[in-house]
Design a protein around this motif. Structure first.
Motif, PDB file in Angstrom:
ATOM      1  N   VAL A   1       0.733  -2.593   7.831  1.00 43.45           N
ATOM      2  CA  VAL A   1       1.865  -3.482   7.598  1.00 43.45           C
ATOM      3  C   VAL A   1       1.306  -4.870   7.300  1.00 43.45           C
ATOM      4  O   VAL A   1       0.595  -5.460   8.119  1.00 43.45           O
ATOM      5  CB  VAL A   1       2.810  -3.517   8.812  1.00 43.45           C
ATOM      6  N   GLY A   2       1.646  -5.369   6.128  1.00 44.23           N
ATOM      7  CA  GLY A   2       0.972  -6.544   5.590  1.00 44.23           C
ATOM      8  C   GLY A   2      -0.108  -6.100   4.623  1.00 44.23           C
ATOM      9  O   GLY A   2      -1.102  -6.778   4.403  1.00 44.23           O
ATOM     10  N   GLY A   3       0.115  -4.927   4.029  1.00 47.14           N
ATOM     11  CA  GLY A   3      -0.875  -4.332   3.136  1.00 47.14           C
ATOM     12  C   GLY A   3      -1.121  -5.110   1.871  1.00 47.14           C
ATOM     13  O   GLY A   3      -2.118  -4.880   1.179  1.00 47.14           O
ATOM     14  N   GLY A   4      -0.242  -6.063   1.534  1.00 44.58           N
ATOM     15  CA  GLY A   4      -0.451  -6.891   0.360  1.00 44.58           C
ATOM     16  C   GLY A   4      -1.344  -8.084   0.620  1.00 44.58           C
ATOM     17  O   GLY A   4      -1.574  -8.899  -0.278  1.00 44.58           O
ATOM     18  N   SER A   5      -1.878  -8.193   1.831  1.00 43.86           N
ATOM     19  CA  SER A   5      -2.773  -9.303   2.162  1.00 43.86           C
ATOM     20  C   SER A   5      -4.050  -9.229   1.330  1.00 43.86           C
ATOM     21  O   SER A   5      -4.541  -8.136   1.013  1.00 43.86           O
ATOM     22  CB  SER A   5      -3.126  -9.246   3.650  1.00 43.86           C
ATOM     23  N   THR A   6      -4.611 -10.394   1.032  1.00 41.05           N
ATOM     24  CA  THR A   6      -5.902 -10.402   0.344  1.00 41.05           C
ATOM     25  C   THR A   6      -7.017  -9.897   1.250  1.00 41.05           C
ATOM     26  O   THR A   6      -8.123  -9.615   0.776  1.00 41.05           O
ATOM     27  CB  THR A   6      -6.247 -11.811  -0.174  1.00 41.05           C
ATOM     28  N   TYR A   7      -6.758  -9.799   2.560  1.00 35.81           N
ATOM     29  CA  TYR A   7      -7.704  -9.171   3.484  1.00 35.81           C
ATOM     30  C   TYR A   7      -7.896  -7.682   3.188  1.00 35.81           C
ATOM     31  O   TYR A   7      -8.945  -7.104   3.479  1.00 35.81           O
ATOM     32  CB  TYR A   7      -7.145  -9.217   4.918  1.00 35.81           C
TER      33      TYR A   7
END
Length: 421
Positions: free
Chosen positions: A6-12
């Motif tokens: 969840v938050g898979g669009g993070s640049t991380y």
């Protein structure tokens, strides 16, 4: 095995994907779902993620979705790495506290409280939806402030463990200095998230030889330089503090530096724009070198190790995690969340016994634990007075005039994210 980020669009995320690909024997992911409401970012990150898997010959599938409930359905573990308000909110967290001469930082002080107030309700809603989808799923929280967020999850009865990359970063640093494999280095890591000290560095495991005195004698200068703290301070302490202790041990100096700018948020925002452009290159099939400057070093190795242990498929038996105190630090409540070495398996994380903590560190740990309790109360129940009490309790604030001003500024800058404001 199905994992959801969840938050898979993070640049991380490509850092995480690279770890899943390289360490697939440790964590054999069959299905990976990236969940994020930011469709444009998710498409770019998802495309690169699939190319990384393909380049490294990983047989698992990667899907992307903005639908949280669909994404967590049937997941064995859910990793949380979200940022409520994005980099714009972080920029505010790092700016307005400086007007009172207080440190502006996204996890420490007034900015850290603002992030907690924005984040805790969102995370708890996600966790409830995970529980409905699969009551046995583990939640691995990498979302800051990790200590407060993990405490919220555990107090609500969720199967959760908090994760930070500070310990694994130090482990890798010490292993390189000692010229040994990282798995040979066991840290006596103790404290709270972003408030920890390495009180021992042992070779071979929890009962191994403590080589910290020799490490400091031979490499103290390099370690101090990395922490941006003076070498004589490390010699006097005889331990290695995390770099977040600089906000306490050199507060006024840090405030002066932050006022000169640019903020870390501005730097990261610029870096993210460049990274997202790179991720859109259909020829790119590996994490770019620039990602190392984004932060989160070794996050993927730590996440894979923890998920593997929790899901019963392997992983290191001892890992540094955020979990319930349970008497480990006797001066704290049992339900406080601490960051220590723990035995981790399919039943969860149990802290290893810890030596008595020097009062020099125990006092600060107790103070910040009390702040975190008040911060969680403010995040759960809202209200100006609860925000004020948390700020007044924080050791980097403490003065009522500052707490009053910071309370007003926190609410003004975060009103859109606070249901009670």
């Amino acid at each position: 095995m199905k994992l959801t980020v969840v938050g898979g669009g993070s640049t991380y995320t490509p850092e995480l994907i690279d770890g899943f690909a390289r360490l697939r024997d440790t964590l054999p992911v069959e299905e990976l779902v990236l969940v994020d409401p930011a469709a444009d970012r998710l498409e770019l990150v998802g495309g690169l993620a699939r190319r990384i898997f393909a380049r490294q010959g990983h047989p698992g599938t990667i899907t992307t979705t903005a639908d949280l409930d669909a994404g967590v359905a049937g997941a064995d573990a859910v990793l949380l790495q979200l940022r409520v308000g994005g980099q714009a909110a972080r920029q505010q967290d790092e700016t307005w506290p400086l007007e009172c001469g207080c440190v502006g930082q996204e996890t420490t002080g007034a900015g850290g409280l603002a992030k907690a107030l924005r984040t805790v309700p969102v995370v708890l809603d996600i966790a409830e939806r995970v529980r409905r989808a699969n009551p046995d799923a583990w939640i691995i929280d990498f979302t800051n402030p990790v200590g407060i967020v993990t405490r919220a999850l555990l107090h609500a009865g969720h199967r959760a463990v908090g994760l930070c990359n500070v310990a694994i970063g130090l482990q890798r640093k010490f292993a390189a200095l000692l010229d040994v494999a990282p798995r040979e280095v066991h840290l006596d890591h103790v404290g709270l998230n972003h408030l920890t000290w390495e009180t021992g560095v042992r070779l071979g495991g929890p009962g191994g030889e403590d080589v910290l005195p020799g490490l400091l004698a031979e490499h103290g200068g390099a370690i101090a330089e990395d922490l941006r703290l003076p070498r004589p301070l490390l010699d006097r302490l005889g331990v290695v503090p995390s770099y977040y202790l600089r906000y306490y041990y050199a507060h006024d100096q840090v405030v002066s530096e932050l006022r000169e700018g640019p903020s870390r948020a501005a730097q990261v925002a610029a870096m993210e724009r460049e990274l997202l452009t790179m991720y859109g290159d259909p020829e790119l099939a590996e994490k770019p070198a620039l990602l190392a400057q984004r932060g989160g070093a070794y996050y993927s190795e730590a996440a894979v190790d923890l998920a593997a242990a929790l899901l019963g498929g392997g992983g290191s038996p001892y890992q540094v995690v955020n979990t319930l105190n349970r008497g480990t630090l006797p001066f704290l409540p049992d339900d406080a969340v601490i960051e220590v070495q723990a035995a981790v398996d399919a039943n969860g994380a149990v802290p290893l016994p810890a030596a008595p903590l020097d009062p020099l560190y125990a006092g600060l740990v107790a103070n910040v634990t009390a702040y975190e309790e008040l911060a969680l109360d403010a995040a759960l129940r809202g209200g100006r007075e609860r925000v004020f009490r948390a700020l007044l309790a924080h050791p980097l604030i403490g003065q009522y005039a500052y707490a009053e001003t910071l309370t007003d500024q926190l609410i003004a800058h975060n009103r859109e994210h606070l249901a009670w404001a």
